[in-house]
Every structure is written in structure tokens, then in C-alpha cells.
Design an enzyme around this catalytic site. Sequence first.
Site, PDB file in Angstrom:
ATOM      1  N   THR A 165      72.770  11.006  72.752  1.00 29.08           N
ATOM      2  CA  THR A 165      72.293   9.946  73.642  1.00 29.08           C
ATOM      3  C   THR A 165      71.906   8.653  72.933  1.00 29.08           C
ATOM      4  O   THR A 165      71.412   8.678  71.801  1.00 29.08           O
ATOM      5  CB  THR A 165      71.069  10.454  74.440  1.00 29.08           C
ATOM      6  OG1 THR A 165      70.393   9.340  75.043  1.00 29.08           O
ATOM      7  CG2 THR A 165      70.063  11.149  73.539  1.00 29.08           C
ATOM      8  N   GLU A 206      69.393   7.072  73.579  1.00 25.40           N
ATOM      9  CA  GLU A 206      67.940   7.114  73.380  1.00 25.40           C
ATOM     10  C   GLU A 206      67.572   7.357  71.915  1.00 25.40           C
ATOM     11  O   GLU A 206      66.471   7.056  71.490  1.00 25.40           O
ATOM     12  CB  GLU A 206      67.318   8.212  74.247  1.00 25.40           C
ATOM     13  CG  GLU A 206      67.251   7.873  75.725  1.00 25.40           C
ATOM     14  CD  GLU A 206      66.145   6.876  76.077  1.00 25.40           C
ATOM     15  OE1 GLU A 206      65.037   7.007  75.537  1.00 25.40           O
ATOM     16  OE2 GLU A 206      66.416   5.960  76.870  1.00 25.40           O
ATOM     17  N   TYR A 221      61.828  13.428  74.346  1.00 27.39           N
ATOM     18  CA  TYR A 221      63.222  13.688  74.713  1.00 27.39           C
ATOM     19  C   TYR A 221      64.148  13.243  73.580  1.00 27.39           C
ATOM     20  O   TYR A 221      65.006  14.000  73.118  1.00 27.39           O
ATOM     21  CB  TYR A 221      63.557  12.925  76.006  1.00 27.39           C
ATOM     22  CG  TYR A 221      65.039  12.880  76.318  1.00 27.39           C
ATOM     23  CD1 TYR A 221      65.671  13.944  76.958  1.00 27.39           C
ATOM     24  CD2 TYR A 221      65.815  11.772  75.968  1.00 27.39           C
ATOM     25  CE1 TYR A 221      67.029  13.912  77.235  1.00 27.39           C
ATOM     26  CE2 TYR A 221      67.172  11.728  76.240  1.00 27.39           C
ATOM     27  CZ  TYR A 221      67.774  12.795  76.879  1.00 27.39           C
ATOM     28  OH  TYR A 221      69.123  12.753  77.130  1.00 27.39           O
ATOM     29  N   LYS A 268      66.619  15.406  71.062  1.00 25.51           N
ATOM     30  CA  LYS A 268      68.060  15.151  71.005  1.00 25.51           C
ATOM     31  C   LYS A 268      68.508  14.761  69.592  1.00 25.51           C
ATOM     32  O   LYS A 268      69.659  14.960  69.223  1.00 25.51           O
ATOM     33  CB  LYS A 268      68.430  14.055  72.007  1.00 25.51           C
ATOM     34  CG  LYS A 268      68.459  14.543  73.457  1.00 25.51           C
ATOM     35  CD  LYS A 268      69.784  15.274  73.717  1.00 25.51           C
ATOM     36  CE  LYS A 268      70.018  15.543  75.176  1.00 25.51           C
ATOM     37  NZ  LYS A 268      71.352  16.122  75.436  1.00 25.51           N
TER      38      LYS A 268
END
Length: 342
Positions: free
Chosen positions: A124, A126, A148, A152
Site C-alpha cells: 500500500t 500508506e 495499519y 503492511k
Amino acid sequence: MKKALITGYRGQDGAYLSRFLLGKGYEVYGADRAGDSGQWRLRELGIEGRVKEVALDLLEASNISDALEKIQPDEIYNFAAQSFVLVSFTQPVLTAEINAVGVARLLEAVRKTCPKARFFQASTAELFGSTGSAQKNETTDFHPRSPYAVSKLYAHWLTVNYRQAQGMYACNGILFNHESPLRGEEFVTRKITTAVARIKNGLQETVAVGNLDALRDWGYAKEYVEGMWLMLQQPEADDYILATGEVHSVREFIAEAFAAAGMDLEWKGEGLDEKGIDARTGKVRVEISKEFYRPADVKELVGDAAKAKRVLGWEPKIKFKDLAALMMDAELKRQENIKVDL
Ligand code: GDP
């Protein structure tokens, strides 16, 4: 006939990829711990009953190896995740169990039972967190800003490590935000398009959102799943960014969605007091609520997908304006019970 296993197959990407692979003649196996809550996606895509359901949970190592042993998939796409950034601040351990350790369980099971299978990890944007405002590419540093993103990050590097240390064909798709009419309503784009359709039809007065100034690179999920598949069709495994290269704010997305439904918005006030007002009627349609703010948000994310274009021949056609318009169109049709072209 090739066999693919998709974890999280009832989510947005899982459902689109299932249809794409079925169309290519794959036998598709799907695992999903969310139960039936995503079944509507398969129904709307017209593929209900065509994916073979598998009992596989990333929290449980033994059922992962059992499933892999039995299926012997050629390709594995891992979309299973606790995918809500905001939730990860209050459930950091569960998020890590699924998104980080879950991927270790999965990769280890692949190594032991079907090491020739090609593995895709849904990584991701992110991961980049706050690394300045330039377009991110595959060499940009990661500075995750949420539990999160941290979870990841582990999965990302572990995927790289199984490629380098175990010689497995394992790829990360570093996916920038990708949306569609199949997006979950918790995500900002779909939350807005459903609300705007309800407002237009007189079913709702206002919608409350969080940080209007967040800047994102929003693409179309249907195109992104093709990029993921292409990553697994190459001579060598590698990591790729999928992005549109365009950046827009949440505020712009809201204005675009209202405009697509025939309403002009004017913004008044500042900070938590800012409001989006229907220019014609003077009615307040958008409000700000603290509830939707993240303890730490990522200010701006925009990606450079040049490598995917060069190596995979992948290039997104649908960008911001078209995306907002197609999501709005789908939402208005749904509310009138008209079949949506997905
Ligand atoms: P994410 O990037 O995968 O977390 O996707 P989201 O669609 O959930 O969030 C995208 C951006 O929209 C983030 O910067 C959020 O802070 C911002 N945002 C602003 N208001 C909202 C809201 O009401 N809901 C959500 N989910 N995000 C919001």
C-alpha cells in the site's frame, strides 16, 4: 486450466479480480473471513457461485497449509486484511496479527506446500506516510504513520525477503487508493457517493466527514486488478507501484460528486466549522466531524507508475474526474434499482 487462490475475495479487489480471472478461464478459489457481508459484490458482478469457497483464515496456520496442499494454486493473491486505517489505531494488535503475521503464515505455508506458486501481496501507498510531496516511486523511503501502515510494512518486506532468500516468485503491488462502485462504504469516496445520491433523492440531509485537506491519488480498482495479474505474468518477480499520478483533495472529490449529481457546493467556515453548502438552496450538505479524523493522517500521497507502464505495459485510463462521475452514476442507478455496469 490455471488455478488461482484469492484471500479476501469478497472485498472490492478480490471481487473484481475473481471476475477478471474467471474471464481468462482460471479456476478461482476464494477465502474470506468476513462471511457473507461482501456477497453483494459477487452478485452485482454476476459471478455468484463461480468462485470455489475455501476455509482459510490468516490467523490460523494449519488451515492455510491444508488449503494450499489441496488446491495447489498456480497464483495466490493476498487481499485479506484489516484494511481500515482508522480502526488500526484502536486495534493495533489484531491489525498486526492479520496484516503482518498473517502474511508470514501464508508465505511460510506457500514455501512448504507449493513453492512454485506465484504470490501477490497487496501492499500500500500508506507505507510512504509523510515523505514529502513528490511523486513516490519504488525507491522512495517508507515512513508509515499508522498501525495499519506499520503492519503492511512488515508484510511488504517479508514478501521481498521470500523472493530474495527463498527464491519464490513473490511480488508487492504498492497500490495507491483505488476505488469503484464496489468500494466499502467506510472509505471516503464511496461514503461520499452514497451520501450524495441519498441527499439528491431526499433520503438524507447532510454527510459528516473528517480531514477535507487530505490529498490522494485515486484510481479505478477494476483497472488495478489487471495490473496485479500482470505482475504475476513476468519472467521475474518484482515490486510495482500502481497509481494515476494525479492528486486531489477530499474536498475536491466531494465537490466533484455533488457536481456529477447536479448540485454546486460552496465552502464556508474553517476547520471543524467548515461547511459545504448547496449554492442553489443554501442548505448545509457537508459537515466536519472529529470522529473521522485520524490521530495521524498522511497529508499527501501521489504515485509514479512509470515502472508498471514500462515493464508491464499497464497504464490507468480512468482518472479522478471520470472516477467520481462513474461512481456517482452507479450510485444514482442503484438507488433507482437500475443495473449498474461494473
Ligand atoms: P485510506 O487512504 O485507505 O485510508 O482510504 P480512506 O478512503 O479511508 O481515506 C482517504 C483519506 O480521506 C484519508 O486521508 C482520510 O483521513 C480522509 N477522510 C476525510 N474524511 C473521511 C471520512 O469521513 N472517512 C474516511 N474513511 N476518510 C476520510
